[in-house]
Write a protein that holds these residues in place. Sequence first.
Motif, PDB file in Angstrom:
ATOM      1  N   UNK A 196       1.482  10.189  -2.638  1.00  0.00           N
ATOM      2  CA  UNK A 196       2.883   9.785  -2.719  1.00  0.00           C
ATOM      3  C   UNK A 196       3.190   9.337  -4.156  1.00  0.00           C
ATOM      4  N   UNK A 197       3.232  10.314  -5.051  1.00  0.00           N
ATOM      5  CA  UNK A 197       3.365  10.040  -6.478  1.00  0.00           C
ATOM      6  C   UNK A 197       4.686   9.366  -6.837  1.00  0.00           C
ATOM      7  N   UNK A 198       5.743   9.728  -6.167  1.00  0.00           N
ATOM      8  CA  UNK A 198       7.047   9.110  -6.467  1.00  0.00           C
ATOM      9  C   UNK A 198       7.055   7.643  -6.064  1.00  0.00           C
ATOM     10  N   UNK A 199       6.455   7.317  -4.916  1.00  0.00           N
ATOM     11  CA  UNK A 199       6.379   5.922  -4.477  1.00  0.00           C
ATOM     12  C   UNK A 199       5.490   5.117  -5.415  1.00  0.00           C
ATOM     13  N   UNK A 200       4.374   5.693  -5.830  1.00  0.00           N
ATOM     14  CA  UNK A 200       3.483   5.019  -6.767  1.00  0.00           C
ATOM     15  C   UNK A 200       4.195   4.749  -8.085  1.00  0.00           C
ATOM     16  N   UNK A 201       4.914   5.721  -8.595  1.00  0.00           N
ATOM     17  CA  UNK A 201       5.648   5.559  -9.854  1.00  0.00           C
ATOM     18  C   UNK A 201       6.704   4.461  -9.721  1.00  0.00           C
ATOM     19  N   UNK A 202       7.402   4.405  -8.600  1.00  0.00           N
ATOM     20  CA  UNK A 202       8.404   3.370  -8.372  1.00  0.00           C
ATOM     21  C   UNK A 202       7.755   1.985  -8.402  1.00  0.00           C
ATOM     22  N   UNK A 209      -9.140   9.448   4.566  1.00  0.00           N
ATOM     23  CA  UNK A 209      -8.278   8.939   3.500  1.00  0.00           C
ATOM     24  C   UNK A 209      -8.003   7.454   3.605  1.00  0.00           C
ATOM     25  N   UNK A 210      -7.589   6.893   2.503  1.00  0.00           N
ATOM     26  CA  UNK A 210      -7.203   5.488   2.439  1.00  0.00           C
ATOM     27  C   UNK A 210      -5.920   5.375   1.631  1.00  0.00           C
ATOM     28  N   UNK A 211      -5.084   4.402   1.986  1.00  0.00           N
ATOM     29  CA  UNK A 211      -3.897   4.136   1.194  1.00  0.00           C
ATOM     30  C   UNK A 211      -4.307   3.487  -0.120  1.00  0.00           C
ATOM     31  N   UNK A 212      -3.444   3.582  -1.122  1.00  0.00           N
ATOM     32  CA  UNK A 212      -3.681   2.936  -2.410  1.00  0.00           C
ATOM     33  C   UNK A 212      -3.069   1.543  -2.343  1.00  0.00           C
ATOM     34  N   UNK A 213      -3.875   0.509  -2.560  1.00  0.00           N
ATOM     35  CA  UNK A 213      -3.399  -0.869  -2.541  1.00  0.00           C
ATOM     36  C   UNK A 213      -2.958  -1.241  -3.946  1.00  0.00           C
ATOM     37  N   UNK A 214      -1.739  -1.780  -4.044  1.00  0.00           N
ATOM     38  CA  UNK A 214      -1.186  -2.184  -5.328  1.00  0.00           C
ATOM     39  C   UNK A 214      -0.776  -3.650  -5.237  1.00  0.00           C
ATOM     40  N   UNK A 215      -0.789  -4.342  -6.381  1.00  0.00           N
ATOM     41  CA  UNK A 215      -0.480  -5.770  -6.391  1.00  0.00           C
ATOM     42  C   UNK A 215       0.399  -6.123  -7.581  1.00  0.00           C
ATOM     43  N   UNK A 216       1.112  -7.237  -7.414  1.00  0.00           N
ATOM     44  CA  UNK A 216       1.940  -7.776  -8.490  1.00  0.00           C
ATOM     45  C   UNK A 216       1.868  -9.295  -8.382  1.00  0.00           C
ATOM     46  N   UNK A 217       1.652  -9.949  -9.504  1.00  0.00           N
ATOM     47  CA  UNK A 217       1.598 -11.412  -9.519  1.00  0.00           C
ATOM     48  C   UNK A 217       3.014 -11.957  -9.443  1.00  0.00           C
ATOM     49  N   UNK A 273       0.841  -1.196   0.000  1.00  0.00           N
ATOM     50  CA  UNK A 273       0.000   0.000   0.000  1.00  0.00           C
ATOM     51  C   UNK A 273       0.874   1.243   0.000  1.00  0.00           C
ATOM     52  N   UNK A 274       0.353   2.279  -0.639  1.00  0.00           N
ATOM     53  CA  UNK A 274       1.072   3.535  -0.806  1.00  0.00           C
ATOM     54  C   UNK A 274       0.187   4.666  -0.265  1.00  0.00           C
TER      55      UNK A 274
END
Length: 50
Positions: free
Chosen positions: A9-15, A36-44, A4-5
Amino acid sequence: MWLSVMPGSHRATALCERHGFTDAGEPSDLLPDGVGRERVMAKSLAAVTM
């Protein structure tokens, strides 16, 4: 793999995106501000080759 980001936090999201993470479309828990809520990101991991 999930992470989660913090919002804004645009730089962290871009990374994360450069390393193959995408928006999971899942809401995270509320932040301490109660709004607010964090942005959840995933990778297989199946996509990772050795």
